[in-house]
Design a protein around this motif. Structure first.
Motif, PDB file in Angstrom:
ATOM      1  N   UNK A 150       0.825  -1.214   0.000  1.00  0.00           N
ATOM      2  CA  UNK A 150       0.000   0.000   0.000  1.00  0.00           C
ATOM      3  C   UNK A 150       0.853   1.255   0.000  1.00  0.00           C
ATOM      4  N   UNK A 151       1.908   1.266   0.807  1.00  0.00           N
ATOM      5  CA  UNK A 151       2.791   2.443   0.841  1.00  0.00           C
ATOM      6  C   UNK A 151       3.528   2.605  -0.489  1.00  0.00           C
ATOM      7  N   UNK A 152       3.895   1.487  -1.126  1.00  0.00           N
ATOM      8  CA  UNK A 152       4.541   1.564  -2.431  1.00  0.00           C
ATOM      9  C   UNK A 152       3.584   2.157  -3.466  1.00  0.00           C
ATOM     10  N   UNK A 153       2.342   1.658  -3.488  1.00  0.00           N
ATOM     11  CA  UNK A 153       1.348   2.209  -4.410  1.00  0.00           C
ATOM     12  C   UNK A 153       1.069   3.675  -4.106  1.00  0.00           C
ATOM     13  N   UNK A 154       1.077   4.024  -2.817  1.00  0.00           N
ATOM     14  CA  UNK A 154       0.840   5.406  -2.438  1.00  0.00           C
ATOM     15  C   UNK A 154       1.892   6.357  -2.981  1.00  0.00           C
ATOM     16  N   UNK A 155       3.115   5.872  -3.138  1.00  0.00           N
ATOM     17  CA  UNK A 155       4.167   6.709  -3.712  1.00  0.00           C
ATOM     18  C   UNK A 155       4.010   6.852  -5.221  1.00  0.00           C
ATOM     19  N   UNK A 156       3.426   5.857  -5.844  1.00  0.00           N
ATOM     20  CA  UNK A 156       3.209   5.918  -7.288  1.00  0.00           C
ATOM     21  C   UNK A 156       1.937   6.679  -7.645  1.00  0.00           C
ATOM     22  N   UNK A 157       0.909   6.544  -6.798  1.00  0.00           N
ATOM     23  CA  UNK A 157      -0.382   7.196  -7.030  1.00  0.00           C
ATOM     24  C   UNK A 157      -0.772   7.974  -5.771  1.00  0.00           C
ATOM     25  N   UNK A 158      -0.088   9.075  -5.488  1.00  0.00           N
ATOM     26  CA  UNK A 158      -0.304   9.771  -4.210  1.00  0.00           C
ATOM     27  C   UNK A 158      -1.723  10.280  -4.000  1.00  0.00           C
ATOM     28  N   UNK A 159      -2.431  10.611  -5.065  1.00  0.00           N
ATOM     29  CA  UNK A 159      -3.800  11.113  -4.887  1.00  0.00           C
ATOM     30  C   UNK A 159      -4.760  10.011  -4.440  1.00  0.00           C
ATOM     31  N   UNK A 160      -4.412   8.776  -4.721  1.00  0.00           N
ATOM     32  CA  UNK A 160      -5.279   7.644  -4.361  1.00  0.00           C
ATOM     33  C   UNK A 160      -4.735   6.853  -3.174  1.00  0.00           C
ATOM     34  N   UNK A 161      -3.722   7.380  -2.504  1.00  0.00           N
ATOM     35  CA  UNK A 161      -3.026   6.580  -1.483  1.00  0.00           C
ATOM     36  C   UNK A 161      -3.941   6.109  -0.362  1.00  0.00           C
ATOM     37  N   UNK A 162      -4.951   6.903  -0.005  1.00  0.00           N
ATOM     38  CA  UNK A 162      -5.810   6.495   1.109  1.00  0.00           C
ATOM     39  C   UNK A 162      -6.700   5.307   0.753  1.00  0.00           C
ATOM     40  N   UNK A 163      -6.927   5.079  -0.522  1.00  0.00           N
ATOM     41  CA  UNK A 163      -7.638   3.864  -0.932  1.00  0.00           C
ATOM     42  C   UNK A 163      -6.791   2.647  -0.581  1.00  0.00           C
ATOM     43  N   UNK A 164      -5.510   2.714  -0.908  1.00  0.00           N
ATOM     44  CA  UNK A 164      -4.613   1.586  -0.643  1.00  0.00           C
ATOM     45  C   UNK A 164      -4.394   1.390   0.859  1.00  0.00           C
ATOM     46  N   UNK A 165      -4.263   2.515   1.576  1.00  0.00           N
ATOM     47  CA  UNK A 165      -4.062   2.419   3.027  1.00  0.00           C
ATOM     48  C   UNK A 165      -5.283   1.791   3.710  1.00  0.00           C
ATOM     49  N   UNK A 166      -6.458   2.128   3.204  1.00  0.00           N
ATOM     50  CA  UNK A 166      -7.684   1.578   3.796  1.00  0.00           C
ATOM     51  C   UNK A 166      -7.765   0.070   3.584  1.00  0.00           C
ATOM     52  N   UNK A 167      -7.386  -0.397   2.403  1.00  0.00           N
ATOM     53  CA  UNK A 167      -7.387  -1.840   2.144  1.00  0.00           C
ATOM     54  C   UNK A 167      -6.393  -2.559   3.058  1.00  0.00           C
ATOM     55  N   UNK A 168      -5.220  -1.966   3.246  1.00  0.00           N
ATOM     56  CA  UNK A 168      -4.229  -2.576   4.129  1.00  0.00           C
ATOM     57  C   UNK A 168      -4.725  -2.594   5.574  1.00  0.00           C
ATOM     58  N   UNK A 169      -5.368  -1.510   5.994  1.00  0.00           N
ATOM     59  CA  UNK A 169      -5.938  -1.472   7.347  1.00  0.00           C
ATOM     60  C   UNK A 169      -7.039  -2.512   7.488  1.00  0.00           C
ATOM     61  N   UNK A 170      -7.791  -2.741   6.411  1.00  0.00           N
ATOM     62  CA  UNK A 170      -8.808  -3.778   6.435  1.00  0.00           C
ATOM     63  C   UNK A 170      -8.199  -5.156   6.615  1.00  0.00           C
TER      64      UNK A 170
END
Length: 237
Positions: free
Chosen positions: A170-190
């Motif tokens: 999720x953190x890796x994707x967040x660096x590539x797509x910073x505007x969508x990072x909270x989508x990835x963080x939410x999935x990881x938190x899930x």
């Protein structure tokens, strides 16, 4: 036309401009060196605080149970965020999509190596910290002695491997797509939530995993030298 031309004042004016430029360059270099140090200091402080809070909340979170969580579609969806081959597929998708782009190899490396390194870090930390998974009947932390299977992490839960892999991705994707990072963080938190609901981990196991994942991705990003996050933020759309 320089009004000071032909005088000593002209030389003094040029020297002052050169000195000012040198000062600005020195400050920029100092700032560039300071930023990583500041980020790591902040990471240490945030890690200490959130891990402490997670341990306080462990007795309460331990009571939250949903034994059938992985029988639900949403539960399986969240769990596979911590399944390492998932990130191999994501890295492959990036590789195929970014044909002809300078960041193709670096982005794929970030997406692949971050979860891999995260999984390795989780297994090594389990051998070092040696805290066992939660007991279903009684709350309490239990540790295995180093003399008891020093190279076996069977039954150990700190940190959660699934969650560390999920957050590394999720953190890796967040660096590539910073505007969508909270989508990835939410999935990881899930993913972390399902591990707690399944009574496979303490809450603190998952929080430690998330904190370590950030550090792993920061180190991998620095190593592969992506700089992708900054370029992505500057790109239109």
């Amino acid at each position: 036309m320089n009004p000071f031309a032909g005088t000593g004042l002209a030389d003094a004016h040029v020297d002052a401009q050169v000195d000012a430029h040198d000062d600005r360059t020195d400050r920029a270099q100092d700032s560039a060196l300071e930023r990583p140090r500041t980020r790591w200091t902040r990471w240490l402080l945030v890690t200490a605080v959130v891990v402490g809070i997670a341990h306080v909340l462990d007795p309460w979170a331990w009571q939250l149970r949903m034994p059938t969580v992985y029988e639900k579609d949403w539960g399986r969806l969240l769990r596979i965020q911590g399944f390492l081959p998932t990130w191999g597929v994501v890295a492959l998708a990036w590789w195929l999509q970014r044909v002809g782009h300078a960041d193709r190899k670096r982005g794929a490396a970030l997406l692949l190596f971050s979860p891999v390194a995260g999984g390795i870090a989780a297994e090594l930390l389990k051998l070092l910290l040696r805290r066992l998974r939660p007991d279903a009947e009684h709350f309490g932390y239990a540790f295995r002695a180093f003399s008891d299977g020093p190279w076996s992490n069977r039954g150990m839960g700190l940190p959660s491997s699934h969650v560390l892999v999920a957050f590394a991705g999720a953190f890796a994707l967040g660096r590539l797509f910073p505007r969508a990072r909270w989508v990835f963080y939410t999935l990881a938190a899930g993913c972390a939530m399902t591990r707690v609901l399944a009574n496979a981990h303490y809450l603190s196991d998952t929080v430690v995993a998330a904190c370590v994942a950030w550090a792993v991705v920061a180190l991998i990003d620095a190593r592969v030298g992506t700089g992708i996050a900054e370029r992505s933020e500057r790109s239109p759309g």
